[in-house]
Design a protein around this motif. Structure first.
Motif: not given
Ligand SMILES: *[C@@H]1O[C@H](CO)[C@@H](O)[C@H](O)[C@H]1NC(C)=O
Ligand SMILES: *[C@@H]1O[C@H](CO)[C@@H](O)[C@H](O)[C@H]1NC(C)=O
Ligand SMILES: *[C@@H]1O[C@H](CO)[C@@H](O)[C@H](O)[C@H]1NC(C)=O
Length: 567
Positions: A446-454, A498-518
């Motif tokens: 029910v709780d969106e943040n809990k859902r995000a964690d799960l 939702t908080a769950a949606g933000r978390r999932v997209l953060d994983l797949f579109e940010n944490q698990w994607m590469t963007d580096e400048s050298h």
């Protein structure tokens, strides 16, 4: 005579070893009933029929499905246990299961029941079957724990149990987030070695290289509602979300036989076709789900009315017609959904190998589309894992075109995905040597943040296992989620994250994607980028201006990129 004595001796030895290897059950061999309870009015008696030793326990007179021998054991919260017994069904009943369940009483007197091991669609003719599984004790203070031997859906069947055992899983290292991150780094990334030459007159202080992943190659998708998609629901926002965030999709029930041919000879392929064409035009790949579904409640009534002979022919025609309609549009087909748990067609035809025939037929019609088994409670719970492994091995050995094992992953409400147990189960399943796809992921909170964690716990454990080759959600929008709004990633007419949606997209579109400048001044002319697999765009800037721009793809192999920066 000599062999008889040595056989007896080794049996005794096995018994001794079992006793000393941390056995938690008393009298699991059922030579006595010491330690066992049997709820009234069921009767549990020792019988001379046995799997080993002299006796087993016979359970009869049951009135409720949970009735059977049970025993209190002492377990540690949060630990993983292995459980097994030999069980024998004495009366046939449709889709009858032999089960071992565990009931936990917590210190607040609430109860949690966990399915620990099962043999599904049991038949009297099978005789003794090995029922095996694993389970995690809740991470909560336990008052008592009871192991139950049961059978359902019929409470009236009788059965026998022998050689039961519960032990703590040995040599299991708890799976931590840092372990999973290290696995993700090892299996989902490769090295990009940059070797940059700067021509005479080009000072490396002024060279910056931007390495941007533009696409992930890891399959990440969701099921979707074809009707809502075709209707351009929420002013196109439903379509847009799918096109923007997923690279795979599954028209949720639009390809089910009951949708296509609800009434006999009144076919509707158009809804599915329109939706499939739509997502494919946006570059998504599509799974087909499913040609047949053997759960009785999903079989159209008209099929239940026709003769077995005619039905067999009708199934064949349906598969031919449907696969021809979808030829070239789908990457995968689930052939017969959930056949570990449901066997309606097989039972109707009294043909235990009927599903092998369906795979052969489908493979012959289209050898290019990948054929899948697809089942539940094989990773989320441990009660069906070993039966699924055995099934996959059987299909692989029969050489009928099996290309994938779908593991559904519908996590029950209130259960936190356990990374250690998930790894153990995926390790087991992967020994079949068949690619594993997470085909139907959802959690409920029910709780969106809990859902995000799960969701995060589940995704990290699944993406962090090298055998998993794709992850598909089973819906994402509260307006059309089969488990209701509390499983959703987005909500409302605006498909607000939702908080769950933000978390999932953060994983797949940010944490698990590469963007580096050298900057070459910092990294030198030779440096390494460890990047997630996918498509990349590289921009080389000289004195702040774009100088070179090119694309490349990164797969399992490391890449070396040679660059010359001219003035
Ligand atoms: C979906 O609806 C939006 C808003 O009404 C519209 O701009 C878009 O063209 C529609 N798309 C299709 C495919 O009909
Ligand atoms: C199936 O048969 C039953 C009884 O003969 C009948 O009532 C029912 O309408 C039939 N259903 C279909 C879908 O043909
Ligand atoms: C490189 O990739 C980007 C992003 O996907 C794309 O827009 C562009 O057209 C590609 N360029 C070439 C030369 O392929």
């Amino acid at each position: 005579m000599a062999s008889w004595t040595s056989c007896l001796f080794s049996l005794l030895l096995v018994g001794l070893i079992a006793e000393t290897a941390g056995e938690l059950l008393k009298s699991g061999g059922f030579e006595t009933l010491a330690g066992w309870a049997c709820p009234h009015p069921a009767q549990c008696t020792l019988t001379n029929d046995k799997h080993s030793g002299q006796h087993s326990v016979l359970v009869k007179g049951r009135h409720e499905t949970y009735q059977g021998p049970s025993q209190l054991v002492t377990l540690l919260p949060g630990h993983l246990y292995k459980i097994n017994a030999w069980m024998k069904l004495l009366n046939d009943h449709a889709d009858q299961n032999l089960l071992i369940n565990v009931g936990f009483q917590l210190t607040d007197d609430s109860h949690i029941y966990v399915a620990a091991a099962g043999h599904f669609d049991a038949k009297v003719s099978e005789g003794w079957v090995h029922v095996q599984g694993d389970f995690v004790a809740p991470h909560k203070p336990l008052k008592s724990t009871r192991i139950y031997f049961e059978s359902k859906p019929s409470a009236s069947v009788s059965f026998e149990v022998d050689d039961a055992s519960v032990t703590q899983a040995q040599h299991v290292t708890p799976v931590t987030t840092s372990y999973l991150n290290q696995q993700i780094d090892q299996h989902r990334k490769s090295n990009i070695h940059f070797n940059v030459q700067t021509a005479h007159g080009v000072h490396h202080n002024n060279v910056r290289i931007h390495v941007l992943q533009t696409k992930k190659s890891f399959p990440f998708g969701s099921s979707f509602n074809a009707g809502k998609y075709n209707a351009n629901a929420s002013h196109g926002r439903y379509q847009d979300f799918i096109h923007k965030h997923f690279n795979w999709a599954v028209p949720e029930n639009a390809l089910q036989w009951y949708t296509i041919e609800h009434q006999r000879n009144h076919m509707n392929y158009q809804t599915a076709l329109d939706a499939i064409h739509g997502v494919r035009q946006h570059g998504l790949k599509v799974r087909g789900h499913s040609l047949v579904w053997s759960a009785e409640k999903h079989v159209q009534n008209w099929q239940k009315n026709i003769s077995a002979h005619e039905l067999r022919h009708v199934v064949q025609l349906h598969i031919q017609q449907t696969m021809h309609k979808m030829r070239g549009l789908l990457e995968h087909w689930d052939v017969n959904n959930e056949i570990l748990h449901f066997q309606w067609y097989q039972d109707r035809f009294h043909d235990p190998d009927y599903n092998l025939e369906l795979f052969r037929l489908a493979h012959q019609i289209d050898p290019h589309v990948k054929l899948f088994l697809n089942d539940f409670d094989v990773v989320v719970r441990g009660d069906a894992t070993l039966e699924y492994l055995a099934q996959a091995k059987k299909y692989k050995a029969a050489n009928v075109g099996l290309s994938g094992m779908g593991v559904q992953c519908h996590f029950p409400e209130g259960l936190t995905p356990d990374a250690t147990a998930i790894k153990q189960r995926l390790d087991l399943l992967s020994t079949a040597g068949v690619p594993i796809w997470v085909t139907e992921l959802d959690v409920v909170a029910v709780d969106e943040n809990k859902r995000a964690d799960l969701y995060e716990a589940a995704l990290r454990a699944l993406y962090g296992h090298p055998a998993v080759q794709g992850i598909i959600f089973w819906g994402f929008w509260d307006q059309t989620h089969w488990r209701g709004p509390h499983a959703a990633l987005v909500k409302g007419e605006n498909l607000q994250l939702t908080a769950a949606g933000r978390r999932v997209l953060d994983l797949f579109e940010n944490q698990w994607m590469t963007d580096e400048s050298h900057d070459l001044s910092q990294s030198g002319n030779q440096f390494k980028v460890r990047g997630f697999h996918g498509d990349y765009e590289v921009n080389v800037y000289y004195q702040g201006k774009q100088h070179i721009k090119f694309n490349f793809s990164l797969g399992n192999q490391d890449e070396t990129i040679e660059l010359i920066v001219n003035p």
